[in-house]
Design a protein around this motif. Sequence first.
Motif, PDB file in Angstrom:
ATOM      1  N   UNK A   1       0.493  -0.898  -0.234  1.00 30.97           N
ATOM      2  CA  UNK A   1       0.170  -0.136   0.126  1.00 30.97           C
ATOM      3  C   UNK A   1       0.851   1.313  -0.204  1.00 30.97           C
ATOM      4  N   UNK A   2       1.672   1.455   0.819  1.00 28.56           N
ATOM      5  CA  UNK A   2       3.190   2.696   1.178  1.00 28.56           C
ATOM      6  C   UNK A   2       3.033   2.330  -0.394  1.00 28.56           C
ATOM      7  N   UNK A   3       3.766   1.677  -1.328  1.00 22.74           N
ATOM      8  CA  UNK A   3       4.345   2.027  -2.749  1.00 22.74           C
ATOM      9  C   UNK A   3       3.351   1.989  -3.486  1.00 22.74           C
ATOM     10  N   UNK A   4       1.499   2.009  -3.711  1.00 25.39           N
ATOM     11  CA  UNK A   4       0.749   2.641  -4.193  1.00 25.39           C
ATOM     12  C   UNK A   4       0.591   3.919  -3.681  1.00 25.39           C
ATOM     13  N   UNK A   5       0.501   3.944  -2.738  1.00 24.20           N
ATOM     14  CA  UNK A   5       0.347   5.801  -2.097  1.00 24.20           C
ATOM     15  C   UNK A   5       1.518   6.547  -2.986  1.00 24.20           C
ATOM     16  N   UNK A   6       2.765   5.906  -2.486  1.00 25.10           N
ATOM     17  CA  UNK A   6       3.697   7.058  -2.999  1.00 25.10           C
ATOM     18  C   UNK A   6       3.283   6.684  -4.523  1.00 25.10           C
ATOM     19  N   UNK A   7       3.615   6.110  -5.540  1.00 28.02           N
ATOM     20  CA  UNK A   7       3.138   5.647  -6.778  1.00 28.02           C
ATOM     21  C   UNK A   7       2.045   6.918  -7.356  1.00 28.02           C
ATOM     22  N   UNK A   8       0.827   7.065  -6.398  1.00 25.83           N
ATOM     23  CA  UNK A   8      -0.109   8.116  -7.393  1.00 25.83           C
ATOM     24  C   UNK A   8       0.378   9.729  -6.894  1.00 25.83           C
ATOM     25  N   UNK A   9       1.223   9.568  -6.083  1.00 28.87           N
ATOM     26  CA  UNK A   9       2.216  10.788  -5.000  1.00 28.87           C
ATOM     27  C   UNK A   9       2.861  11.115  -6.301  1.00 28.87           C
TER      28      UNK A   9
ATOM     29  N   UNK B   1      11.200   5.001 -14.123  1.00 29.68           N
ATOM     30  CA  UNK B   1      11.242   6.479 -13.501  1.00 29.68           C
ATOM     31  C   UNK B   1      10.752   5.776 -12.058  1.00 29.68           C
ATOM     32  N   UNK B   2       9.163   6.567 -12.789  1.00 32.24           N
ATOM     33  CA  UNK B   2       8.350   6.142 -11.636  1.00 32.24           C
ATOM     34  C   UNK B   2       8.092   4.690 -11.182  1.00 32.24           C
ATOM     35  N   UNK B   3       8.699   3.996 -11.651  1.00 31.57           N
ATOM     36  CA  UNK B   3       8.685   2.708 -10.227  1.00 31.57           C
ATOM     37  C   UNK B   3       9.435   2.940 -10.057  1.00 31.57           C
ATOM     38  N   UNK B   4      10.396   3.044  -9.828  1.00 33.77           N
ATOM     39  CA  UNK B   4      12.262   3.207  -8.867  1.00 33.77           C
ATOM     40  C   UNK B   4      11.379   4.202  -8.027  1.00 33.77           C
ATOM     41  N   UNK B   5      11.230   5.922  -8.128  1.00 36.03           N
ATOM     42  CA  UNK B   5      10.847   6.514  -7.284  1.00 36.03           C
ATOM     43  C   UNK B   5       9.776   6.259  -6.013  1.00 36.03           C
ATOM     44  N   UNK B   6       8.593   5.204  -6.872  1.00 35.43           N
ATOM     45  CA  UNK B   6       7.764   4.881  -5.488  1.00 35.43           C
ATOM     46  C   UNK B   6       8.078   3.661  -4.764  1.00 35.43           C
ATOM     47  N   UNK B   7       8.745   3.463  -5.560  1.00 38.47           N
ATOM     48  CA  UNK B   7       9.432   1.863  -4.418  1.00 38.47           C
ATOM     49  C   UNK B   7      10.102   2.529  -3.513  1.00 38.47           C
ATOM     50  N   UNK B   8      11.744   3.314  -3.666  1.00 34.09           N
ATOM     51  CA  UNK B   8      11.636   4.299  -2.522  1.00 34.09           C
ATOM     52  C   UNK B   8      11.512   4.864  -1.627  1.00 34.09           C
ATOM     53  N   UNK B   9      10.743   5.887  -2.206  1.00 36.69           N
ATOM     54  CA  UNK B   9       9.863   6.702  -1.153  1.00 36.69           C
ATOM     55  C   UNK B   9       8.437   5.998  -0.941  1.00 36.69           C
ATOM     56  N   UNK B  10       8.045   5.009  -1.083  1.00 38.25           N
ATOM     57  CA  UNK B  10       7.142   4.498   0.090  1.00 38.25           C
ATOM     58  C   UNK B  10       7.798   3.579   0.969  1.00 38.25           C
ATOM     59  N   UNK B  11       8.774   3.171   0.751  1.00 35.62           N
ATOM     60  CA  UNK B  11       9.705   2.168   1.788  1.00 35.62           C
ATOM     61  C   UNK B  11       9.908   3.092   2.442  1.00 35.62           C
ATOM     62  N   UNK B  12      10.614   3.787   2.133  1.00 37.03           N
ATOM     63  CA  UNK B  12      11.828   5.135   2.917  1.00 37.03           C
ATOM     64  C   UNK B  12      10.492   5.771   3.512  1.00 37.03           C
ATOM     65  N   UNK B  13       9.579   5.804   3.133  1.00 35.62           N
ATOM     66  CA  UNK B  13       8.171   6.541   3.685  1.00 35.62           C
ATOM     67  C   UNK B  13       7.829   6.259   5.075  1.00 35.62           C
TER      68      UNK B  13
END
Length: 579
Positions: free
Chosen positions: A398-406, A418-430
């Motif tokens: 869910x964290x990755x999905x929410x980050x992807x939308x953002x 790039x969006x897939x990479x950023x969503x993964x790193x931002x979601x998990x990092x958050x």
Amino acid sequence: MNIRDLLSDKVQQAMLAAGVPAEYGPAVAPAKKAGFGDYQANGAMAAAKAVKSNPRELAQKILDNLDLSGIADKVEIAGPGFINIHLSQAWLSEQANNILQDERLGITAEAAPQTVVVDYSSPNLAKEMHVGHLRSTIIGDALVRTLEFQGHKVVRQNHVGDWGTQFGMLIAELEEQMDDGDEAEFALKDLEVFYQQAKRHFDHDEAFANRARDYVVKLQSGDERVLALWEQFKKVSLHHSEEIYEQLNVTLTTADVRGESAYNDDLAKVVAELQEQGLAVEDQGAQVVFLEELADKEGNPSPVIVQKQGGGFLYATSDLAALRYRANVLQADRIMYFIDARQSLHMNQVFTLARKAGFVPAQISLEHHPFGTMMGADGKPFKTRSGGTVKLAELLDEAVDRAAALIAEKEPELTEEEKVEVAQKVGIGAVKYADLSKTRTNDYVFSWASMLSFEGNTAPYLQYAYTRIQSIFRRAQIEPAQLPAAITATTPEETALILKQLQFSEVLQQVSREALPHVLCTYLYDLAALFMRFYEACPILKDDVDADTRQSRMGIARITAQTMKTGLGLLGIETMEKM
């Protein structure tokens, strides 16, 4: 580079020259208020009584013997005996140049490294990992990363729950489902469902329950067929955990797993030795140790059951066996446990008994680092809407999905990759940073809105700050790794930022000493804020900035970026070049 250690050595020498006994330290610390220097030495306050002197007079004697030439521009006495140290801009610039192209930022490995055993994560293999495992897993991992960076030998220990009476029930269920043609991997694809099925079966089918009890005996006695089923259960269950560790960017591997079963052969020996020493005595058919050291207010000793009436062993027994292994086989200097605060009495009992029985010598540091609970918005432990436990895998997805939308909304120009990479790193990092940035011992409220915010003390804010610095180098078409040592601080903003950069080593010392990763989070947030202040006050790419100034400021930006990337990496949080 560790400014605090350098100043402490200099002040200690001056104190000895002033006649202060060696046991009195310099008490050097960063100044807390602007105008009181960069560091303060407060040792005169504590030492004055010992040398029968007025603190301010003693501070003057220390100052008379203190040689900080080339390091400090001004050293002065303030208040009743504080020594304020104002560092030189030229010296700070020199230190910054020294670490400009050093990937370790001037932090040298420990001269006397320790062997540190860290017990963390420790899920129960009978169930999928849930949010209750998050804090132990990521706090422990941040500590092992930091300790290793400092040069210590770290031995990870994932003390998984893979033994005990419940496994008879689970193995019986596994066998029954596999008899229907299922493979173990398919039967265990959802551990929670499998566990619930086994429990219902156990509660409502007497024949199944008897077979499950029989399997416990066979498992503990080493029956080959039952052990083979148990091994299959372990393999599939561990695979579930390893998928979580990979998604969480946690460094635990299969090689780090040493579960409760690993100590099975030593449990009877532990009890026998406690009996031989007169520590374990029979009480209502059980073997119990009564610890006077942990007596309650009425003077009643604290009881520790090490063997049940029927001959079974308890968590205390396996924890004692694990301590023996870690002390004698792994040769630990320091043993750190990341287990929640509700286990504080248990860990205190185990540590006290291990010392008393001579299982662990006095020179080995035994440390339980408890942590608080992740709470929901209602102030109660975080649960699903139906009141069940939240699976960690689902939370991370869910964290990755929410980050992807953002990210899709904020940064539409990124490529799909790039969006897939950023969503993964931002979601998990958050998720990780929201936890790690809170004081370990406190409870905290889980909030998607705050943890995924690009403002305030959050992972997305810090990740974005890092990418902003990288964008400066791209716009300037400069490779940061090729910047020359040409940093010259001339403004207060440059000086403040460099000083903060050079304090990285001190922060890591505190994190590893006190097991408090939030200290590193606060430091990185403050560093990012100081960089923003520097960037606004000290233009880098504007046309009216001369070449030398631009090069100097690019160097300062390079060190900031490297410090942020390294610091976030020690927290197990990934950065990206574009965001």
